[in-house]
Structure formats: structure tokens, C-alpha cells
Scaffold this active site. Structure first.
Site, mmCIF file in Angstrom:
data_model
loop_
_atom_site.group_PDB
_atom_site.id
_atom_site.type_symbol
_atom_site.label_atom_id
_atom_site.label_comp_id
_atom_site.label_asym_id
_atom_site.label_seq_id
_atom_site.Cartn_x
_atom_site.Cartn_y
_atom_site.Cartn_z
ATOM 1 N N HIS A 1 10.672 11.892 -12.504
ATOM 2 C CA HIS A 1 9.732 11.057 -12.283
ATOM 3 C C HIS A 1 10.210 9.681 -11.814
ATOM 4 C CE1 HIS A 1 8.988 8.878 -16.496
ATOM 5 N NE2 HIS A 1 10.124 9.479 -16.480
ATOM 6 N N GLU B 1 0.835 -1.174 -0.065
ATOM 7 C CA GLU B 1 -0.144 0.168 -0.061
ATOM 8 C C GLU B 1 0.863 1.225 -0.169
ATOM 9 O OE1 GLU B 1 -3.154 0.060 -0.472
ATOM 10 O OE2 GLU B 1 -4.157 -1.479 0.445
ATOM 11 N N ASP C 1 7.906 4.970 -5.249
ATOM 12 C CA ASP C 1 6.830 4.727 -6.541
ATOM 13 C C ASP C 1 6.628 6.198 -7.134
ATOM 14 O OD1 ASP C 1 4.729 5.983 -5.052
ATOM 15 O OD2 ASP C 1 3.671 3.916 -5.151
ATOM 16 N N CYS C 2 6.024 6.337 -8.045
ATOM 17 C CA CYS C 2 5.789 7.524 -8.807
ATOM 18 C C CYS C 2 5.034 8.518 -7.879
ATOM 19 C CB CYS C 2 4.848 7.255 -9.931
ATOM 20 S SG CYS C 2 3.247 7.275 -10.017
ATOM 21 N N SER C 3 3.872 8.350 -7.129
ATOM 22 C CA SER C 3 3.212 9.376 -6.656
ATOM 23 C C SER C 3 3.976 9.410 -5.083
ATOM 24 C CB SER C 3 1.742 8.825 -6.104
ATOM 25 O OG SER C 3 1.756 7.728 -5.913
ATOM 26 N N HIS D 1 -0.216 7.488 -13.592
ATOM 27 C CA HIS D 1 1.157 7.905 -13.279
ATOM 28 C C HIS D 1 1.225 9.586 -13.240
ATOM 29 C CE1 HIS D 1 5.639 7.441 -13.434
ATOM 30 N NE2 HIS D 1 5.515 8.563 -14.516
#
Length: 332
Positions: free
Chosen positions: A301, A81, A235-237, A289
């Protein structure tokens, strides 16, 4: 209006109060993360043998991330998560054996108004009764990708490697080192070169887009980690959320929700620091993304499991055809 972005979470149904398969709801209570970075899972007891370094106390995140093959890292997608850093507060929602479901404070999401939910081992938490007295007090913010806490003032005996954006209460400030509180193991020392000290969240200076970009650049080359929220992997976010958070701006945890807040920006009006979003169905579907605009048609990114934090031309990044718009979170 100060930098903090007010996120109005949408309360959703969290499940029954009746025990199911050994899961029991508990009276909500707060606790503190007691490891460098706790990894939150979609369900209890999902961790494989190779994941054990991330589920114990203390954790060994470098051993975990570097020991996994591409396929083993890819398996984490959909099973993890988020992460929560040393000293950060969570609310315990449920228990099942040696695992607890928590909501990680400071990670806005429509899934739970208290914070981002997920399962983690109980042994990575502490009640932190003594530590709680430092809530809302002066804190040291780690500004290096990772930094060491030490047992001694001479900074010789290593205690724990902690992540960028870790916030620990300041007990004593000296010329070259600072004494900080830990959730369960008393006071430790950290080099002053690795931190900034603030009286409160509102004391963090208002950033420019260039400031946010400069913060992100120090992670170039860091391998991607699904659900990653630390200097051990993003991760990206998780990358965009954490970079903004360290600059005093709280934005939602997930890219799809980041895309729904802030101020919409036309492509021709993009500025350094704006967030760019990409969606399925050539930009018309669900956002999946996010990157940060850095000027000259480029973005920084953390793309996917096969690669690392990098700077790409938007149009040739592999996401160009999925462009779905941009948002600005930095106030003029």
C-alpha cells in the site's frame, strides 16, 4: 465477460450554469492531457510557488515532489483531486481565467459520470484534433515506473519522461523501438523494453492476483503523493486504481467507492490481489484507506504523506484496528 469492471456512476448536482466569481460554464468539449501528468486541484489558482513545476508545460514532477518538505506535502491533502496522464482524454466543464475544470475519463466516481473532476491550467491541455484520429487504435502501454520518449530513433535525444500506465498510439513498430504519437508534438520514439503494445483495452491479458502484485512491487519505496496517479507518486487509492488499470481492469478512483464494488471477500478467504479497506471508528465509519493483499497476512500500500509504497503486516500496519472488509475485482 471481459476484464473491464462496469461502474455505474451516480449523477450528482454539478452546480449552476450561471457564472460565479468569474467561473463560467462551457459547452462540454473534449481535450487531451499535454504533459507527463497533469495535477487536478479542488479550486483554480490554489497552487503555491513551490507547486509551479507541476502547473507549467512541460512539467517537472521530480523537482516538484523532491523539493517539498513533509509539511509542504501535507498541505496538498484536501487541495488536490487526482492526476491525469499524457494523452488521456478529459471533458472540459468550466473555465476561470487560465484554469479549466475537467472530468478525467477512465477514473470512475459518483461525483461526475464523465470522470473524476478537478481544476487544472489550460496550458496543460491540447485540442489534439490530429491526435484524436488515433482514439481506439493500437497503443503502447508504459510498463516501467517511468520511461523516456525520445526525439530520435537511436534513443539519444530525450524529449519527455512519462509515467507508468501512459498510453500512446503506435505509428510504427521496429525491433528495439516504437514510434508513438503525442497529443501536440508529433511522433516520438520509445524503447520497446519500456512498453507493451495492445490492439485495444480488451487485448490486455486477464491478470491473476500474482500479476497485479508483481506490477505493484516495482513501486516499493516510491514516496507518497496525495492525489498521485503516476510513477512520480501515488496516494493509496491512486496506487490500487493505477495498478489494476495497467492490467486491464478499471475500478473506481477513490477507496470509499472501490469498497462498494467488486465482490465481497471474507477475511479467511483472502487471495493475493484482493483489496483491503480501512475505515474510521474501528472499521465501522467512512472508508479512508486501501491496500492490496499479498498473502501471509500482508498488504502492499501507499499509506500517507510521511512514508512510501511498502509492504506491511496488516495487523501491525497502523490500520489493523480499522479493517472494514475486502473486495475482489479479478475474475476467476
Amino acid at each position: 465477460m471481459k476484464k473491464l469492471i462496469v461502474f455505474l456512476a451516480v449523477i450528482i448536482f454539478l452546480g449552476s450554469n450561471f457564472p460565479v466569481d468569474g467561473v463560467k460554464a462551457v459547452e462540454s468539449k473534449t481535450a487531451y492531457i499535454d504533459v507527463a501528468a497533469a495535477t487536478l486541484w479542488t479550486e483554480p489558482n490554489l497552487a503555491r510557488e513551490i507547486d509551479m513545476p507541476s502547473t507549467v508545460n512541460p512539467v517537472d514532477l521530480w523537482t516538484w515532489t523532491k523539493s517539498m518538505s513533509y509539511e509542504e506535502k501535507l498541505w496538498l491533502v484536501g487541495n488536490l483531486e487526482t492526476q491525469a496522464l499524457l494523452g488521456s482524454k478529459v471533458t472540459i466543464l468550466e473555465e476561470k481565467g487560465d484554469w479549466v475544470k475537467v472530468a478525467a475519463h477512465g477514473q470512475p466516481t459518483p461525483r461526475n459520470e464523465l470522470g473524476y473532476p478537478g481544476w487544472m491550467p489550460k496550458e496543460q491541455l491540447t485540442k489534439g484534433k490530429a491526435y484524436s484520429k488515433y482514439d481506439n487504435k493500437r497503443f503502447a502501454l508504459v510498463i516501467s515506473p517511468t520511461a523516456w520518449l525520445y526525439k530520435d530513433k537511436k534513443l539519444k535525444r530525450e524529449y519527455m519522461e512519462v509515467s507508468f500506465n501512459t498510453r500512446l498510439p503506435v505509428k510504427k513498430e521496429m525491433r528495439d523501438q516504437v514510434l508513438v504519437a503525442t497529443p501536440s508534438d508529433g511522433m516520438k520514439w520509445i524503447s520497446k523494453n519500456e512498453i507493451e503494445i495492445y490492439k485495444s483495452e480488451d487485448d490486455i491479458p486477464k491478470p491473476t492476483g500474482k500479476d497485479v502484485f508483481e506490477t505493484g512491487k516495482q513501486f516499493l519505496g516510491l514516496p507518497y503523493l496525495w492525489a498521485g496517479m503516476s510513477g512520480f507518486g501515488f496516494d493509496c487509492s491512486g496506487f490500487t486504481h493505477t495498478i489494476y488499470k495497467a492490467n486491464g481492469i478499471t475500478i473506481p478512483r477513490d477507496s470509499s467507492v472501490q469498497a462498494a464494488f467488486g465482490t465481497p471477500v471474507a477475511k479467511e478467504d483472502l487471495q493475493v490481489g484482493d483489496l483491503l479497506f480501512f475505515a474510521y471508528d474501528q472499521g465501522k465509519g467512512r472508508v479512508h484507506h486501501v491496500g492490496m493483499y499479498v498473502g501471509d497476512g500482508k498488504m502492499i500500500h501507499s499509506p500517507n504523506t510521511s512514508t512510501h509504497v511498502r509492504i506491511d503486516k496488516v495487523e501491525t500496519s497502523g490500520y489493523g484496528e480499522e479493517y472494514a472488509g475486502a473486495r475482489r475485482y479479478i475474475e476467476d
